[in-house]
Each structure stands twice: as C-alpha cells, then as structure tokens.
Design a protein around this motif. Structure first.
Motif, PDB file in Angstrom:
ATOM      1  N   ASP A 195       0.850  -1.253  -0.136  1.00 61.71           N
ATOM      2  CA  ASP A 195       0.031   0.018  -0.128  1.00 61.71           C
ATOM      3  C   ASP A 195       0.889   1.158  -0.022  1.00 61.71           C
ATOM      4  OD1 ASP A 195       0.591   0.701   2.910  1.00 61.71           O
ATOM      5  OD2 ASP A 195      -0.364  -1.424   3.006  1.00 61.71           O
ATOM      6  N   SER A 196       0.325   2.470  -0.223  1.00 60.75           N
ATOM      7  CA  SER A 196       1.146   3.708  -0.169  1.00 60.75           C
ATOM      8  C   SER A 196       1.500   4.169   0.887  1.00 60.75           C
ATOM      9  CB  SER A 196      -0.031   4.758  -0.980  1.00 60.75           C
ATOM     10  OG  SER A 196      -0.928   4.969  -0.047  1.00 60.75           O
ATOM     11  N   ILE A 197       1.368   3.604   2.166  1.00 62.14           N
ATOM     12  CA  ILE A 197       2.043   3.948   3.240  1.00 62.14           C
ATOM     13  C   ILE A 197       3.709   3.496   3.614  1.00 62.14           C
ATOM     14  CG2 ILE A 197       2.055   3.541   5.761  1.00 62.14           C
ATOM     15  CD1 ILE A 197      -1.218   3.661   5.618  1.00 62.14           C
ATOM     16  N   ALA A 198       3.813   2.509   2.622  1.00 68.96           N
ATOM     17  CA  ALA A 198       5.013   2.017   2.557  1.00 68.96           C
ATOM     18  C   ALA A 198       6.002   3.056   1.797  1.00 68.96           C
ATOM     19  CB  ALA A 198       4.963   0.556   1.803  1.00 68.96           C
ATOM     20  N   ASP A 199       6.623   3.577   2.391  1.00 66.82           N
ATOM     21  CA  ASP A 199       7.615   4.848   1.893  1.00 66.82           C
ATOM     22  C   ASP A 199       8.797   4.063   1.114  1.00 66.82           C
ATOM     23  OD1 ASP A 199       6.093   7.086   2.403  1.00 66.82           O
ATOM     24  OD2 ASP A 199       6.746   7.083   4.537  1.00 66.82           O
ATOM     25  N   LEU A 209       2.337  -6.973   1.053  1.00 62.49           N
ATOM     26  CA  LEU A 209       2.706  -6.463   2.433  1.00 62.49           C
ATOM     27  C   LEU A 209       2.022  -5.346   2.613  1.00 62.49           C
ATOM     28  CD1 LEU A 209       5.192  -8.453   1.450  1.00 62.49           C
ATOM     29  CD2 LEU A 209       6.715  -6.841   2.571  1.00 62.49           C
ATOM     30  N   SER A 210       1.217  -5.602   3.916  1.00 62.31           N
ATOM     31  CA  SER A 210       0.556  -4.246   4.240  1.00 62.31           C
ATOM     32  C   SER A 210       0.991  -3.490   5.535  1.00 62.31           C
ATOM     33  CB  SER A 210      -0.631  -5.009   4.728  1.00 62.31           C
ATOM     34  OG  SER A 210      -1.681  -4.089   5.235  1.00 62.31           O
ATOM     35  N   VAL A 211       0.574  -2.376   5.646  1.00 61.63           N
ATOM     36  CA  VAL A 211       0.610  -1.514   6.713  1.00 61.63           C
ATOM     37  C   VAL A 211       0.072  -2.321   7.800  1.00 61.63           C
ATOM     38  CG1 VAL A 211      -1.469  -0.215   6.482  1.00 61.63           C
ATOM     39  CG2 VAL A 211       0.389   0.537   7.816  1.00 61.63           C
ATOM     40  N   SER A 212       0.694  -2.013   9.045  1.00 63.23           N
ATOM     41  CA  SER A 212       0.214  -2.616  10.279  1.00 63.23           C
ATOM     42  C   SER A 212      -1.065  -2.642  10.622  1.00 63.23           C
ATOM     43  CB  SER A 212       0.790  -1.992  11.662  1.00 63.23           C
ATOM     44  OG  SER A 212       0.180  -2.504  12.791  1.00 63.23           O
ATOM     45  N   SER A 213      -1.796  -3.983  10.672  1.00 61.70           N
ATOM     46  CA  SER A 213      -3.251  -3.995  11.021  1.00 61.70           C
ATOM     47  C   SER A 213      -3.668  -3.294  12.276  1.00 61.70           C
ATOM     48  CB  SER A 213      -3.493  -5.420  11.181  1.00 61.70           C
ATOM     49  OG  SER A 213      -3.159  -6.072  12.193  1.00 61.70           O
ATOM     50  N   LYS A 214      -2.858  -2.974  13.201  1.00 61.71           N
ATOM     51  CA  LYS A 214      -3.237  -2.345  14.435  1.00 61.71           C
ATOM     52  C   LYS A 214      -3.490  -0.614  13.954  1.00 61.71           C
ATOM     53  CE  LYS A 214      -2.880  -5.701  17.115  1.00 61.71           C
ATOM     54  NZ  LYS A 214      -4.154  -6.356  17.858  1.00 61.71           N
ATOM     55  N   MET A 215      -2.816  -0.327  13.003  1.00 63.71           N
ATOM     56  CA  MET A 215      -3.108   1.177  12.508  1.00 63.71           C
ATOM     57  C   MET A 215      -3.978   1.424  11.520  1.00 63.71           C
ATOM     58  SD  MET A 215       1.026   2.049  12.303  1.00 63.71           S
ATOM     59  CE  MET A 215       1.985   2.059  13.789  1.00 63.71           C
ATOM     60  N   SER A 216      -4.545   0.253  10.693  1.00 65.69           N
ATOM     61  CA  SER A 216      -5.265   0.586   9.542  1.00 65.69           C
ATOM     62  C   SER A 216      -6.135  -0.750   9.188  1.00 65.69           C
ATOM     63  CB  SER A 216      -4.376   1.034   8.382  1.00 65.69           C
ATOM     64  OG  SER A 216      -5.074   1.022   7.271  1.00 65.69           O
ATOM     65  N   GLY A 217      -7.237  -0.478   8.805  1.00 71.99           N
ATOM     66  CA  GLY A 217      -8.250  -1.583   8.150  1.00 71.99           C
ATOM     67  C   GLY A 217      -7.666  -2.031   6.894  1.00 71.99           C
ATOM     68  N   THR A 218      -6.452  -1.524   6.217  1.00 69.80           N
ATOM     69  CA  THR A 218      -6.130  -2.117   5.113  1.00 69.80           C
ATOM     70  C   THR A 218      -5.630  -3.528   5.067  1.00 69.80           C
ATOM     71  OG1 THR A 218      -5.404   0.446   4.747  1.00 69.80           O
ATOM     72  CG2 THR A 218      -4.288  -1.381   3.363  1.00 69.80           C
ATOM     73  N   ILE A 245       3.291  -5.408  10.318  1.00 68.32           N
ATOM     74  CA  ILE A 245       3.488  -4.539  11.870  1.00 68.32           C
ATOM     75  C   ILE A 245       4.136  -3.326  11.851  1.00 68.32           C
ATOM     76  CG2 ILE A 245       2.830  -6.636  13.066  1.00 68.32           C
ATOM     77  CD1 ILE A 245       5.883  -6.954  13.907  1.00 68.32           C
ATOM     78  N   GLN A 246       4.386  -2.814  10.665  1.00 65.62           N
ATOM     79  CA  GLN A 246       5.283  -1.644  10.415  1.00 65.62           C
ATOM     80  C   GLN A 246       4.586  -0.790   9.484  1.00 65.62           C
ATOM     81  OE1 GLN A 246       7.990  -1.260  12.091  1.00 65.62           O
ATOM     82  NE2 GLN A 246       8.182  -3.475  12.702  1.00 65.62           N
ATOM     83  N   ASN A 247       5.182   0.665   9.302  1.00 68.50           N
ATOM     84  CA  ASN A 247       4.554   1.593   8.379  1.00 68.50           C
ATOM     85  C   ASN A 247       5.730   2.471   7.926  1.00 68.50           C
ATOM     86  OD1 ASN A 247       5.457   3.332  10.347  1.00 68.50           O
ATOM     87  ND2 ASN A 247       3.494   4.353  10.545  1.00 68.50           N
ATOM     88  N   MET A 281      13.655  10.022   1.597  1.00 68.29           N
ATOM     89  CA  MET A 281      12.504  10.555   0.813  1.00 68.29           C
ATOM     90  C   MET A 281      11.434  11.284   1.577  1.00 68.29           C
ATOM     91  SD  MET A 281      10.250   7.090  -0.005  1.00 68.29           S
ATOM     92  CE  MET A 281       9.000   7.829  -0.759  1.00 68.29           C
ATOM     93  N   ASN A 282      10.612  11.833   1.207  1.00 65.13           N
ATOM     94  CA  ASN A 282       9.261  12.398   1.923  1.00 65.13           C
ATOM     95  C   ASN A 282       8.509  11.415   2.347  1.00 65.13           C
ATOM     96  OD1 ASN A 282       9.410  15.261   2.538  1.00 65.13           O
ATOM     97  ND2 ASN A 282       9.348  15.879   0.297  1.00 65.13           N
ATOM     98  N   ILE A 283       8.056  11.397   3.372  1.00 66.56           N
ATOM     99  CA  ILE A 283       6.719  10.534   3.776  1.00 66.56           C
ATOM    100  C   ILE A 283       5.512  10.781   3.031  1.00 66.56           C
ATOM    101  CG2 ILE A 283       7.779   9.906   6.130  1.00 66.56           C
ATOM    102  CD1 ILE A 283       5.913  12.003   7.247  1.00 66.56           C
ATOM    103  N   SER A 284       4.691   9.505   2.859  1.00 65.08           N
ATOM    104  CA  SER A 284       3.435   9.828   2.257  1.00 65.08           C
ATOM    105  C   SER A 284       2.492  10.676   3.009  1.00 65.08           C
ATOM    106  CB  SER A 284       2.627   8.311   2.350  1.00 65.08           C
ATOM    107  OG  SER A 284       2.095   8.098   3.516  1.00 65.08           O
ATOM    108  N   PRO A 285       1.692  11.482   2.219  1.00 63.83           N
ATOM    109  CA  PRO A 285       0.717  12.282   3.099  1.00 63.83           C
ATOM    110  C   PRO A 285       0.023  11.750   4.106  1.00 63.83           C
ATOM    111  CG  PRO A 285       0.609  12.659   0.520  1.00 63.83           C
ATOM    112  CD  PRO A 285       1.492  11.235   0.950  1.00 63.83           C
ATOM    113  N   ILE A 286      -0.456  10.641   3.961  1.00 62.61           N
ATOM    114  CA  ILE A 286      -1.224   9.866   5.195  1.00 62.61           C
ATOM    115  C   ILE A 286      -0.478   9.757   6.418  1.00 62.61           C
ATOM    116  CG2 ILE A 286      -2.288   7.654   5.991  1.00 62.61           C
ATOM    117  CD1 ILE A 286      -3.451   7.335   3.356  1.00 62.61           C
ATOM    118  N   VAL A 287       0.993   9.556   6.096  1.00 61.49           N
ATOM    119  CA  VAL A 287       1.877   9.566   7.407  1.00 61.49           C
ATOM    120  C   VAL A 287       2.197  10.630   7.771  1.00 61.49           C
ATOM    121  CG1 VAL A 287       4.044   8.695   8.343  1.00 61.49           C
ATOM    122  CG2 VAL A 287       2.800   7.159   6.474  1.00 61.49           C
ATOM    123  N   ALA A 288       2.195  11.801   6.985  1.00 64.38           N
ATOM    124  CA  ALA A 288       2.739  12.888   7.271  1.00 64.38           C
ATOM    125  C   ALA A 288       1.278  13.656   8.123  1.00 64.38           C
ATOM    126  CB  ALA A 288       2.992  13.827   5.951  1.00 64.38           C
TER     127      ALA A 288
END
Length: 601
Positions: free
Chosen positions: A316-320, A394-403, A427-429, A569-576
């Motif tokens: 997903d796009s949260i992976a920088d 490979l998904s962003v942490s399930s504890k942080m998002s329903g992705t 379990i990361q972002n 790199m710059n982080i994604s807008p969602i993380v920012a």
C-alpha cells in the motif's frame, strides 16, 4: 413493423443477459487488449460496468424508470476507456427513450442516438474501435427494418453484419493488424449484443469465466510509445448542473484519451495523464468526487508484456519507498484514500506530499484516512490474478489501519488451487514497511520460492524498526493520535517525543525529550546500542519537509553505520497527516549478530 416484445421487462432482461455475456468473456478480452494502451484490462473494465448494472439496476414500473437505474449503474460502475464509452452509449440510449413498448423504429432511433453520444463523449474518436461497432449495429438494423423479418430474425441478421464489421477492425488500426487481433472494446460490445439476442431467445448466460490460453507470442508488445502518459485517471463527479464542454476543454490540456460521459447530474471522466493531482484538483472545484481511480499504465503494460518476475509484489502507499525502486522491481503499490474537505484523494497520486504539506496548516477540518474501496480492490486483484499465479502482499500494520483486512477479504475471493496469494501484516509503516517491501522484492529477484519469501519476511519484520522524531505534537493532536490534554501539556513543557511501533504493530511513545536536540540524541543512542551487538542490514531516512534535519541525519548515520542510507524520501501524505511537518525518522533492519561473528573467529 411494430412489436410488443421490446417492452419494459424485455429491456431490463436484455441488459442483464447482455451484461452477463460480457462478464463471461472478461479474460479473453483482457488477452487481446492492445489499444489504446496494451495494459490488458479492457475485459476487467467492462466487467466492472456490467457487474454494476447487474447489482444496482432494477425493474421498475416503466421503461423510463428502469433505464434510469441502468444508466446510473453504468455510469457508477464504468471503468477505463472502453467502460466509460459504453456508459455514454447506454446514457444515449436512455435519453432517446420515449415509450414503454418500443417499435423497431423507436429502438433503432435509440441505438443511433446511443452511438452518437458515444462518439461525442470522446475527445478524439478513433475508428476501428467500439464506437465503429456501435454505429454499425444501428446501421445494420436500419437497413433490415423493412425486409419483413421477425424481430429475432432481424436482430440475428444484423448481428451477422456486426461480426463481419468486428473482423474488419483488425485492418483498421496498425496495432491490431500487427498483433492479428480485433479490438477488445469492439469485441466486448459484440458480446453485449450477442447477450441481447440470447434474451430474445429466452436463453441464459453463465458468468463462469472461461479458461483461456496464455498470451501468445504475437500479442507481445515490445515497448510503449515514448509520449505515453503514465496514469489512467478516472473520476465519478456529481453536481446539479455539470458543464460537459467546459470540463472537456480544460482536461484536454492535461493529457489524452479523454472521455467524458454522463449527464448534468453525474459525469464519469477518463483521461491519460502524468498529472492526476491536477485533474482531481480541477474536478473537485466543479462538484463532489464520488469515486476515483488512478491506474499505473506502465506497471500494467509490464505486467502484460514484460514481467521481470513470476511473483507479483504488492504493497500500500503507506510504505515509503522511492518510485525509482518501485519501478526497478515492478512493485504494485495500491494507493490509500485521504479525505480532505469532503473529497477522497489517493495518497501519493491525486495528492502529493509537497501539495499536502502546503494544506496542512490551512484546513479547518483536519484530513482523515479512508479504507480502500472494496470494488476497486477487487478489480485490482482480478487483474493481477489474470497475469500472475502468485501474489505476495505486504500491508501496513493491521493495528494502525483496516487496510490489511481489506487486502485479506479481497484476496480471498481470488485464491484457488492455481492462484496463491499471501497477505503479510508487516506490523510496520512508512520507511520500515518500505524496507521490508524492498527485501521482498530482492528475494523475488533472487529466485526465492513463494513460501520461503513469506517465511523470510515474517521473520525479518521482527528485526525491523522505525524511530520518529516529531517536531511538534499539534499534528498528532489534530489527527487524534494523541489526546488534546497530552498535546497541551506537551506544548507547555516543549515535549519532543520519539515515536515508534511495538511488537504487535501499535504506535507507541518510545522515548521523550524536552527538545529536538534531546530526541535526536536518544535516537542516536538507540542506533549505537544496536550496532554494539548487530550489524544494520539496511536503513532509510524519511521525513516531512524536514530540511536541514535530513542533511544532519544523513551525515550522522552514514558515519555511525559506515554506509549511506539505502534511500532518503518524503513520507506519504497519510503518514505526514499524523506525524506533521518537520518530522524526520530513521528506519532500519537489524542484520547479523556481531557476537556470532566473534565466536566464529
């Protein structure tokens, strides 16, 4: 000649059977898709439109009411160049409808108007495509209407003409002739009419996808045109009085393959562009964007014609991870949604980090992230599994998002004995997730087996960490990541926390500092402590417009670790949105133990 067979019930049934017939040919249409872009998704896009008609249209009391539900469903479900042209065709059919029980003359008038509307929806119509067959259908019926045939005979003879016209498309466009195929969109229209005729005969159509052969050698496309735009960009726009002409006039300056279909209430827009963010900024000023889609046509082209690897890697796009590495390893990155002023934007695509940073301090209502659209995600997996038998996500942490759960739910619909899909909760972002994606990509390139890669990443994610130095707590307060009370106290004492993620994937305050200098020292101390016992395999520095802080981090950790960061790199807008402007973070993957090395020697 008049008839009572083309009544309300017939129209509804005919559209449903026609839709089912197109869906049954989804894979075969994808296989021959070489125009306007050889991205192998014409069948998928038409199937999306047809599924929407089946699921959302209804048989009402009158033909006008029934067709209104069909056209609204078509506009809502339309995807891709061919899908949106087809939706415009259906809208033209609806606009010409006058009576419940149609005469043949009235039906011909409707399909003629439908073909005209399809032509008008396209900025630069090209013959030898779907629109050619739409006009041919109306022309064939008109030429046969006075021959004394029954309705079924007339439709069948006109269909014979349509099949001849379909074969001619091979000679009408160079790319079709080179690859010895008919136009995929045109063939999709023919399958729809075929279903229409089946409904006259009282036949039914199964939607079980047919087994189709692998792409044959003559369908291999060597390269994309250098002038090819990268992103197939679409939107469903809603307002009270939408101006088709004005919208088309502006959008044609931003790309090509422009199609604008619909009515004053709703418009479906399709354009190929390198500036999807500018497209959506413009559309948002004219109405509410109900849906959007941005497909990376370069990645789609590679998937169909130039696969480097037999395993598809998805995140997903949260992976920088820098775009250069995403492109190098042909990684499929699914963009998540960011809700800004009532409109959902796609992370990194229709809202870039740079433009988002400029908005963060001006918004009265702070942005929120949104869950992936299930239909869009299913379309995504549908296309992937058309061309790959193995997919690792490979998904962003399930504890942080329903992705993560959204990936699992969609992937499960496409798993089979022939299709292996593994969805991994990293379990990361951010940069930590990006490093894991990079490791998976390198493992795929090295030829590691599917199950071994899954085991490898599951083990590696426990050796991965991110430490985030937040410049101010105000963004975390606004996004709801920390309570207002904590934020006020933090502001009073000038708290500069170090944020991290625990072993379960939950965000935590890893350490506290009363200044940026102190929090920097705490991160440095942690990394130095890791290096006493382990090597650091890879590390990345990610930030939100952090300026000089980034330069300082790069120098400090290059000296400490003994090598430059894998990337910055710059982080994604969602993380920012949560971390805030000025944030800088270091993510790393722990390497082999130095104690083990010493015992060996």
């Amino acid at each position: 000649m008049t008839t009572t067979t083309l009544d309300n019930a017939f129209l509804y049934n005919a559209f449903i059977i026609g839709a089912r017939n197109v869906i049954s040919e989804k894979n075969s249409l994808n296989k021959i898709n070489v125009f306007p872009v050889p991205d192998g998704d014409t069948g998928t896009n038409l199937a999306s439109l047809m599924n929407s008609i089946i699921e959302k249209s209804m048989l009402k009391d009158t033909s006008l009411e029934t067709m209104e539900t069909i056209v609204d469903a078509a506009i809502e479900g339309a995807r891709g160049n061919s899908g949106i042209i087809f939706a415009s065709y259906i809208n033209g059919f609806y606009e010409a409808l006058k009576n419940d029980d149609l005469t043949i003359d009235e039906y011909i008038e409707m399909v003629t108007n439908a073909a005209d509307q399809a032509y008008l929806s396209i900025n630069k119509p090209v013959e030898g495509t779907m629109i050619t067959l739409m006009r041919a259908w109306a022309t064939a019926l008109n030429s046969l209407k006075d021959a004394g045939h029954s309705v079924l005979e007339m439709f069948s003879k006109a269909f014979d003409v349509l099949q001849v016209e379909l074969k001619k498309t091979t000679e009408m466009l160079a790319v079709l002739k080179q690859n010895k195929v008919v136009d995929a969109g045109a063939k999709g229209f023919v399958h729809f009419i075929e279903g229409f005729i089946k409904s006259l005969k009282g036949e039914k159509v199964s939607m079980d996808f047919q087994d189709v052969p692998e792409i044959t050698e003559h369908l291999h496309i060597d390269h994309l045109d250098e002038s090819q735009y990268r992103y197939c960009t679409e939107a469903l726009l809603s307002s009270i009085d939408l101006d088709h002409k004005a919208i088309k006039a502006h959008l044609e300056t931003l790309g090509d393959s422009l199609v604008v279909a619909g009515n004053k209430r709703r418009l479906r827009v399709h354009i190929h562009t390198d500036k999807p963010d500018q497209v959506f900024t413009y559309l948002a000023s004219h109405g509410s964007i109900l849906e959007q889609k941005v497909d990376d046509m370069i990645r789609q082209f590679e998937m169909v014609n130039h696969q480097k690897y037999k395993i598809a890697l998805v995140t997903d796009s949260i992976a920088d991870l820098p775009q250069s590495l995403v492109d190098q390893y042909q990684i499929h990155q699914f963009a998540l949604g960011l809700m800004i002023n009532g409109t959902t934007y796609y992370d990194k695509l229709t809202i870039t980090a740079e433009s988002f940073y400029g908005l963060m301090d001006t918004l009265d209502v702070y942005p929120t992230s949104s869950q992936p659209n299930q239909r869009t995600l299913e379309n995504f997996f549908s296309q992937l599994t058309t061309y790959y038998d193995k997919v690792i996500v490979l998904s962003v942490s399930s504890k942080m998002s329903g992705t993560y759960q959204a990936f699992v739910d969609s992937a499960n619909k496409f798993k089979s004995k022939d299709k292996k899909i593994a969805v991994i909760d990293t379990i990361q972002n951010s940069g930590a997730q990006g490093l894991l994606v990079l490791k998976a990509a390198q493992a795929i390139k090295a030829g590691m087996e599917f199950d071994d890669i899954v085991t490898y990443i599951e083990k590696l994610k426990k050796e991965t960490k991110i430490l985030v130095s937040v410049k101010t707590l105000k963004y975390m307060v606004r996004s709801g990541r920390v309570g207002k009370t904590t934020g006020i106290i933090g502001k009073i004492v000038n708290l500069k926390p170090v944020i991290s993620i625990d072993d379960q994937g939950e965000g935590i305050i890893f350490d506290k500092g009363l200044s940026i200098k102190t929090s920097n020292k705490k991160i440095f101390k942690h990394i130095k402590g890791i290096l006493e016992f382990n090597e650091i395999d890879d590390y990345a520095i990610v930030h939100a417009n952090a300026g000089d802080r980034v330069t300082s981090y790069e120098k400090i950790y290059t000296d400490l670790i003994g090598k430059p960061p894998t990337y910055i790199m710059n982080i994604s807008p969602i993380v920012a949105m949560n971390a805030g402007i000025g944030t800088v973070a270091i993510a790393y993957i722990k390497g082999k133990s130095k104690l083990v090395d010493q015992s060996i020697h």
